[in-house]
Write a protein that holds these residues in place. Structure first.
Motif, PDB file in Angstrom:
ATOM      1  N   ILE A  95       3.554  -1.994   3.157  1.00  0.00           N
ATOM      2  CA  ILE A  95       3.464  -1.270   1.883  1.00  0.00           C
ATOM      3  C   ILE A  95       4.516  -1.807   0.919  1.00  0.00           C
ATOM      4  O   ILE A  95       4.254  -2.047  -0.264  1.00  0.00           O
ATOM      5  CB  ILE A  95       3.650   0.248   2.103  1.00  0.00           C
ATOM      6  CG1 ILE A  95       2.425   0.825   2.823  1.00  0.00           C
ATOM      7  CG2 ILE A  95       3.862   0.966   0.775  1.00  0.00           C
ATOM      8  CD1 ILE A  95       2.582   2.278   3.248  1.00  0.00           C
ATOM      9  N   VAL A 124      -1.143   7.744   2.846  1.00  0.00           N
ATOM     10  CA  VAL A 124      -1.759   7.220   4.068  1.00  0.00           C
ATOM     11  C   VAL A 124      -1.542   8.258   5.157  1.00  0.00           C
ATOM     12  O   VAL A 124      -0.412   8.706   5.371  1.00  0.00           O
ATOM     13  CB  VAL A 124      -1.142   5.881   4.518  1.00  0.00           C
ATOM     14  CG1 VAL A 124      -1.708   5.469   5.880  1.00  0.00           C
ATOM     15  CG2 VAL A 124      -1.408   4.796   3.488  1.00  0.00           C
ATOM     16  N   ASP A 147      -6.938  13.454  -0.503  1.00  0.00           N
ATOM     17  CA  ASP A 147      -7.602  12.483  -1.380  1.00  0.00           C
ATOM     18  C   ASP A 147      -8.045  13.155  -2.678  1.00  0.00           C
ATOM     19  O   ASP A 147      -7.904  12.590  -3.771  1.00  0.00           O
ATOM     20  CB  ASP A 147      -8.805  11.880  -0.654  1.00  0.00           C
ATOM     21  CG  ASP A 147      -9.286  10.590  -1.288  1.00  0.00           C
ATOM     22  OD1 ASP A 147      -8.766  10.221  -2.359  1.00  0.00           O
ATOM     23  OD2 ASP A 147     -10.182   9.945  -0.726  1.00  0.00           O
ATOM     24  N   GLN A 196      -9.012   2.574  -3.479  1.00  0.00           N
ATOM     25  CA  GLN A 196      -8.967   3.979  -3.867  1.00  0.00           C
ATOM     26  C   GLN A 196      -8.499   4.128  -5.314  1.00  0.00           C
ATOM     27  O   GLN A 196      -9.053   4.914  -6.089  1.00  0.00           O
ATOM     28  CB  GLN A 196      -8.025   4.740  -2.941  1.00  0.00           C
ATOM     29  CG  GLN A 196      -8.603   5.044  -1.567  1.00  0.00           C
ATOM     30  CD  GLN A 196      -9.458   6.302  -1.574  1.00  0.00           C
ATOM     31  OE1 GLN A 196      -9.038   7.365  -2.008  1.00  0.00           O
ATOM     32  NE2 GLN A 196     -10.674   6.164  -1.080  1.00  0.00           N
ATOM     33  N   LEU A 204      -0.192   7.821  -4.016  1.00  0.00           N
ATOM     34  CA  LEU A 204      -1.143   7.575  -2.932  1.00  0.00           C
ATOM     35  C   LEU A 204      -0.615   8.115  -1.615  1.00  0.00           C
ATOM     36  O   LEU A 204       0.591   8.349  -1.468  1.00  0.00           O
ATOM     37  CB  LEU A 204      -1.399   6.071  -2.799  1.00  0.00           C
ATOM     38  CG  LEU A 204      -1.962   5.355  -4.033  1.00  0.00           C
ATOM     39  CD1 LEU A 204      -1.767   3.846  -3.906  1.00  0.00           C
ATOM     40  CD2 LEU A 204      -3.432   5.693  -4.208  1.00  0.00           C
ATOM     41  N   LEU A 237      -6.194   1.202  -0.030  1.00  0.00           N
ATOM     42  CA  LEU A 237      -5.440   1.985  -1.013  1.00  0.00           C
ATOM     43  C   LEU A 237      -5.697   1.450  -2.424  1.00  0.00           C
ATOM     44  O   LEU A 237      -5.878   2.228  -3.375  1.00  0.00           O
ATOM     45  CB  LEU A 237      -3.948   1.929  -0.696  1.00  0.00           C
ATOM     46  CG  LEU A 237      -3.445   2.815   0.447  1.00  0.00           C
ATOM     47  CD1 LEU A 237      -1.977   2.494   0.750  1.00  0.00           C
ATOM     48  CD2 LEU A 237      -3.612   4.297   0.120  1.00  0.00           C
ATOM     49  N   LYS A 238      -5.704   0.124  -2.559  1.00  0.00           N
ATOM     50  CA  LYS A 238      -6.004  -0.480  -3.865  1.00  0.00           C
ATOM     51  C   LYS A 238      -7.413  -0.105  -4.309  1.00  0.00           C
ATOM     52  O   LYS A 238      -7.649   0.222  -5.485  1.00  0.00           O
ATOM     53  CB  LYS A 238      -5.871  -2.000  -3.764  1.00  0.00           C
ATOM     54  CG  LYS A 238      -6.259  -2.762  -5.033  1.00  0.00           C
ATOM     55  CD  LYS A 238      -5.344  -2.395  -6.190  1.00  0.00           C
ATOM     56  CE  LYS A 238      -5.525  -3.353  -7.376  1.00  0.00           C
ATOM     57  NZ  LYS A 238      -6.900  -3.261  -7.944  1.00  0.00           N
ATOM     58  N   THR A 281      -6.301   8.343  -0.959  1.00  0.00           N
ATOM     59  CA  THR A 281      -5.779   8.511   0.400  1.00  0.00           C
ATOM     60  C   THR A 281      -6.592   7.671   1.361  1.00  0.00           C
ATOM     61  O   THR A 281      -7.810   7.539   1.214  1.00  0.00           O
ATOM     62  CB  THR A 281      -5.840   9.998   0.833  1.00  0.00           C
ATOM     63  OG1 THR A 281      -4.998  10.772  -0.009  1.00  0.00           O
ATOM     64  CG2 THR A 281      -5.390  10.167   2.277  1.00  0.00           C
ATOM     65  N   VAL A 282      -5.922   7.099   2.343  1.00  0.00           N
ATOM     66  CA  VAL A 282      -6.590   6.367   3.422  1.00  0.00           C
ATOM     67  C   VAL A 282      -6.212   7.010   4.744  1.00  0.00           C
ATOM     68  O   VAL A 282      -5.028   7.245   5.009  1.00  0.00           O
ATOM     69  CB  VAL A 282      -6.178   4.878   3.434  1.00  0.00           C
ATOM     70  CG1 VAL A 282      -6.773   4.167   4.661  1.00  0.00           C
ATOM     71  CG2 VAL A 282      -6.633   4.192   2.155  1.00  0.00           C
ATOM     72  N   VAL A 324       3.744   5.522  -2.409  1.00  0.00           N
ATOM     73  CA  VAL A 324       2.920   5.990  -1.279  1.00  0.00           C
ATOM     74  C   VAL A 324       3.739   6.951  -0.425  1.00  0.00           C
ATOM     75  O   VAL A 324       4.898   6.671  -0.100  1.00  0.00           O
ATOM     76  CB  VAL A 324       2.454   4.804  -0.396  1.00  0.00           C
ATOM     77  CG1 VAL A 324       1.591   5.298   0.758  1.00  0.00           C
ATOM     78  CG2 VAL A 324       1.711   3.770  -1.232  1.00  0.00           C
ATOM     79  N   LEU A 356      -0.324  -3.314  -4.751  1.00  0.00           N
ATOM     80  CA  LEU A 356       0.098  -1.966  -5.130  1.00  0.00           C
ATOM     81  C   LEU A 356       1.389  -2.028  -5.944  1.00  0.00           C
ATOM     82  O   LEU A 356       2.279  -1.190  -5.797  1.00  0.00           O
ATOM     83  CB  LEU A 356       0.301  -1.102  -3.873  1.00  0.00           C
ATOM     84  CG  LEU A 356      -0.919  -0.897  -2.972  1.00  0.00           C
ATOM     85  CD1 LEU A 356      -0.533  -0.086  -1.737  1.00  0.00           C
ATOM     86  CD2 LEU A 356      -2.059  -0.216  -3.730  1.00  0.00           C
ATOM     87  N   THR A 386      -5.719  -1.484   5.376  1.00  0.00           N
ATOM     88  CA  THR A 386      -5.244  -0.202   4.866  1.00  0.00           C
ATOM     89  C   THR A 386      -4.668  -0.354   3.458  1.00  0.00           C
ATOM     90  O   THR A 386      -4.935   0.463   2.566  1.00  0.00           O
ATOM     91  CB  THR A 386      -4.175   0.377   5.812  1.00  0.00           C
ATOM     92  OG1 THR A 386      -4.756   0.562   7.116  1.00  0.00           O
ATOM     93  CG2 THR A 386      -3.669   1.724   5.303  1.00  0.00           C
TER      94      THR A 386
END
Length: 316
Positions: A106, A206, A233, A289, A204, A286-287, A239-240, A86, A81, A282
């Motif tokens: 992160i 979480v 999202d 996504q 992004l 995100l990556k 979004t996760v 985030v 990322l 997680t």
């Protein structure tokens, strides 16, 4: 008279003999029964002991695997990322240790955390649904379009999505700093959120939750979080929704999300964020996504793979 007394004595003797035989027979039967029960008890005791040994061995293997994941996690996610941002949203039951470990990872992935927002118990309280909906509607930024769905989770996701997340195409803010401050301030005053200081928009998000909800309205509370995360999202680049294994059950936020194909088609979920391996998943989700994919990851029965790119994961 003597004959009668003789017969009475004889009958009494017979009854006495019969009674003795019954007692002796019962004693033998009880002895055999007790012996059998004792053998069964020993067998069950051995089975319990064997199962405990197997459980301890499995726990040790899991601990070793998680320790390995924790030791190598930074290398696995390095650069995943890079130069991304985030925002971290947590529910009231999310474990602080999981939150802190995820924030650290992160950072190790090359991204920055622009702020944290905790959703309070009132946010998911079915009795506060109308109040949350009214507050969100009143705080809607000028020019933004909210979904027609009237549930509080979706509407709150639209409000925070339009203020906390950058535009997915341009990576520019979708609202003004004043509108972000008004949204967080209004929700805070209503008792629905607890934001950290100086929260800024991110690319992004979480959403970190805890275990399976319980008690009255558990399903409604889980659905609020699932719909909230799905709308986040839709509002940004990805979004996760992450939680521990219990959250993937029917009354958990991940369980509700995974049961809805409209949500799973866009939102990624990770059900073992209480472990190092889950937190790595997680970051990788995100990556994914960012690349336009989504999936259900973790160890629960309704997960499709342990992590993106592992096992039978297929994107959507």
């Amino acid at each position: 008279m003597i004959s009668l007394r003789y017969h009475v004595v004889s009958i009494a003797a017979c009854f006495l003999a019969l009674a003795v035989g019954v007692v002796l027979g019962s004693t033998a039967l009880n002895g055999s029964l007790l012996s059998g029960l004792s053998d069964q008890k020993q067998d069950l005791g051995k089975q319990v002991s064997d199962l405990e040994a197997q459980r301890n061995a499995l726990n040790a293997r899991l601990a070793d695997a998680d320790a390995f994941a924790g030791a190598t996690g930074a290398k696995v996610v390095a650069g995943a990322l890079d130069k991304r941002s985030v925002v971290l949203v947590t529910t009231e039951d999310a474990r602080p240790a999981d939150r802190d470990a995820l924030k650290k990872l992160i950072g190790e992935s090359g991204a920055s955390v622009t702020g944290e927002v905790q959703l309070t118990g009132m946010f998911t309280d079915p009795a506060k649904t109308d109040q949350l909906r009214d507050v969100v509607t009143r705080l809607q930024p000028a020019g933004s379009k909210f979904p027609t769905a009237g549930d509080s989770g979706t509407l709150a996701g639209a409000l925070l999505g339009s203020t906390l997340l950058l535009d997915k195409a341009s990576a520019k803010p979708q609202s003004t700093p004043a509108e972000l401050a008004a949204a967080l301030g209004g929700l805070t005053d209503g008792g629905f959120v607890k934001p950290s200081q100086d929260v800024k928009p991110a690319q992004l998000a979480v959403v970190l939750t805890g275990a399976q909800a319980s008690g009255d309205g558990a399903g409604d509370r889980a659905a609020t979080i699932a719909r909230f995360a799905a709308q986040l999202d839709r509002s940004g680049a990805g979004t996760v929704l992450a939680g521990n294994p219990g959250s993937a059950e029917g009354a958990g936020a991940l369980g509700v999300a995974r049961a809805d194909t409209a949500i799973t088609s866009i939102l990624s979920t990770v059900d073992n964020a209480d472990s190092a391996a889950g937190r790595i998943s997680t970051i990788l989700a995100l990556k994914e996504q960012l690349d336009g994919g989504s999936g259900r990851y973790g160890i629960a029965g309704n997960a499709q793979a342990p992590a993106p790119g592992v096992g039978n994961a297929s994107g959507n």
